[in-house]
Scaffold this active site. Structure first.
Site, mmCIF file in Angstrom:
data_model
loop_
_atom_site.group_PDB
_atom_site.id
_atom_site.type_symbol
_atom_site.label_atom_id
_atom_site.label_comp_id
_atom_site.label_asym_id
_atom_site.label_seq_id
_atom_site.Cartn_x
_atom_site.Cartn_y
_atom_site.Cartn_z
ATOM 1 N N GLY A 111 0.669 -0.990 -0.411
ATOM 2 C CA GLY A 111 0.121 -0.162 -0.342
ATOM 3 C C GLY A 111 1.211 1.317 0.029
ATOM 4 N N ASP A 112 1.572 0.864 0.811
ATOM 5 C CA ASP A 112 2.697 2.513 0.726
ATOM 6 C C ASP A 112 3.325 2.631 -0.448
ATOM 7 O OD1 ASP A 112 2.058 2.316 3.342
ATOM 8 O OD2 ASP A 112 4.674 1.131 3.789
HETATM 9 N N1 LIG Z 1 -0.670 -10.132 -4.120
HETATM 10 C C1 LIG Z 1 -0.917 -9.255 -4.619
HETATM 11 N N2 LIG Z 1 -0.774 -9.395 -6.153
HETATM 12 C C2 LIG Z 1 -1.014 -8.305 -6.745
HETATM 13 N N3 LIG Z 1 -1.135 -7.647 -6.829
HETATM 14 C C3 LIG Z 1 -0.847 -6.960 -5.244
HETATM 15 C C4 LIG Z 1 -1.056 -8.407 -4.217
HETATM 16 N N4 LIG Z 1 -1.212 -7.578 -2.979
HETATM 17 C C5 LIG Z 1 -1.241 -6.432 -3.556
HETATM 18 N N5 LIG Z 1 -0.956 -6.259 -4.624
HETATM 19 C C6 LIG Z 1 -0.948 -4.144 -5.153
HETATM 20 O O1 LIG Z 1 -0.589 -3.642 -4.255
HETATM 21 C C7 LIG Z 1 -1.815 -2.690 -3.867
HETATM 22 C C8 LIG Z 1 -1.619 -1.936 -2.258
HETATM 23 O O2 LIG Z 1 -1.965 -3.309 -1.328
HETATM 24 P P1 LIG Z 1 -2.747 -3.734 -0.210
HETATM 25 O O3 LIG Z 1 -4.519 -3.277 -0.735
HETATM 26 O O4 LIG Z 1 -2.464 -4.972 -0.069
HETATM 27 O O5 LIG Z 1 -2.696 -2.671 0.438
HETATM 28 P P2 LIG Z 1 -2.401 -1.979 1.920
HETATM 29 O O6 LIG Z 1 -3.075 -2.982 2.189
HETATM 30 O O7 LIG Z 1 -3.036 -0.478 2.428
HETATM 31 O O8 LIG Z 1 -0.835 -2.825 2.486
HETATM 32 P P3 LIG Z 1 0.538 -2.233 3.459
HETATM 33 O O9 LIG Z 1 -0.492 -1.230 4.396
HETATM 34 O O10 LIG Z 1 0.643 -3.108 3.866
HETATM 35 O O11 LIG Z 1 0.981 -1.224 2.462
HETATM 36 C C9 LIG Z 1 -3.272 -3.048 -4.027
HETATM 37 O O12 LIG Z 1 -4.656 -2.346 -4.735
HETATM 38 C C10 LIG Z 1 -2.146 -4.915 -6.028
HETATM 39 O O13 LIG Z 1 -2.406 -3.640 -6.735
HETATM 40 MG MG LIG Z 2 -1.726 0.100 4.602
#
Ligand SMILES: Nc1ncnc2c1ncn2[C@@H]1O[C@H](COP(=O)(O)OP(=O)(O)OP(=O)(O)O)[C@@H](O)[C@H]1O
Ligand SMILES: [Mg+2]
Length: 299
Positions: A250-251
């Protein structure tokens, strides 16, 4: 300039084990260090994308010196407030058949240090961006992000917010440029279950009504939905690959989005999705080569 704020940065000490036996001496098969915290992660990925940023926040003690050195080595400039007591935390991450995180609290941050951080925002100028990412340590007032937003509200400064619940919603009256909840965070904000993309879109739209210009909802391997500042909806599927470590995806996505934002929102979403994917498919955060490779893999 893009400024990222990391209130409670950490040195992550990672150790791998074939097996961990509680109560016994366990010898690791490998170690590595990460210098982190959500704002610093955003800065690190921005540096990979050739975008300069300055890391703000609080550091303390010898571990604080080490953290600053590590962040500078990633190509990020630092302007941390140095606390007179305590030490920057070291979080221990144990990797084995299951992963175990041992996270420390970090140093206490007093009123003087808080004032010093707020004073640093006075040098920000029209056109700058401030990234507020992550949780707020217990020793700081819960409204620290609002105080920062209020202090810079007399200038045309873009706010990017990646935080939970009221930390995010309390910034909405300040018309942040972008907020980036994941689906769990979005669901937590509205206290409702999100069963499909329509539910996600409805809640994202609500955040726009409450003041956010752009709402970027990340949905892990389900891709991401962007409602842009004109109310236009953009969806991008995630790249396909093997997830190795999705922490920091996400970051990385937020960094990609900010790096691409001046080239239009479709491109910003693409760069964000590629950065998120590159992070998910590797051990650490997204690096430039991996991001480029994903973008070049598109037909
Ligand atoms: N398993 C995956 N396969 C492909 N792309 C992914 C995957 N996980 C994350 N991504 C990409 O990264 C983006 C951000 O991921 P996610 O929604 O998990 O963020 P987050 O939960 O805020 O993560 P964090 O807070 O740990 O940084 C997703 O929208 C996607 O584009
Ligand atoms: Mg996040």
């Amino acid at each position: 300039m893009i400024y990222t704020v990391t209130l409670n940065p950490a040195i992550d000490y990672n150790m791998s084990f074939a097996q961990i036996k509680p109560g016994e001496v366990n010898r690791s098969s490998g170690e590595y260090i990460n210098y982190g915290g959500k704002g610093i992660n955003v800065s690190a990925v921005l540096a990979q994308l050739g975008v300069k940023s300055s890391a703000l926040g609080f550091i303390a003690g010898g571990t604080g010196d080490e953290l600053e050195k590590g962040v500078r080595e990633m190509g990020v400039s630092c302007d941390f407030v140095r606390l007179t007591r305590g030490m920057t935390r070291i979080n221990v991450k144990l990797h084995s058949d299951v992963d175990t995180d041992l996270n420390a609290n970090g140093p206490d941050i007093d009123e003087d240090a808080l004032d010093e951080l707020l004073t640093k925002t006075d040098k920000m100028r029209d056109g700058d961006t401030v990234v507020l990412a992550g949780s707020v340590p217990a020793s700081l007032p819960r409204d620290i992000y609002v105080r920062i937003a209020r202090r810079i509200s007399d200038r045309d400064i873009r706010l990017a917010v990646d935080a939970e619940k009221e930390l995010l919603t309390s910034i909405l009256p300040y018309r942040p440029f972008v907020v980036k909840p994941n689906t769990d965070e979005l669901s937590g904000i509205f206290g409702r279950k999100l069963t499909d993309i329509n539910d996600v879109s409805e809640c994202a739209s609500e955040l726009r009504k409450m003041g956010a210009k752009n709402v970027l909802v990340s949905m892990g391997s389900g891709g991401a939905l962007l409602l842009d500042e004109d109310g236009k909806k953009h969806f991008r599927a995630a790249f396909i690959g093997t997830a190795v470590n999705t922490v920091g995806a996400g970051d990385s996505m937020l960094a990609g989005f900010l790096a691409g934002a001046d080239k239009g929102y479709d491109y910003a979403l693409l760069l964000g999705t590629a950065a998120g994917g590159a992070a998910a498919f590797s051990e650490g955060l997204a690096d430039k080569e991996d991001i480029d490779a994903l973008i070049n893999s598109l037909p």
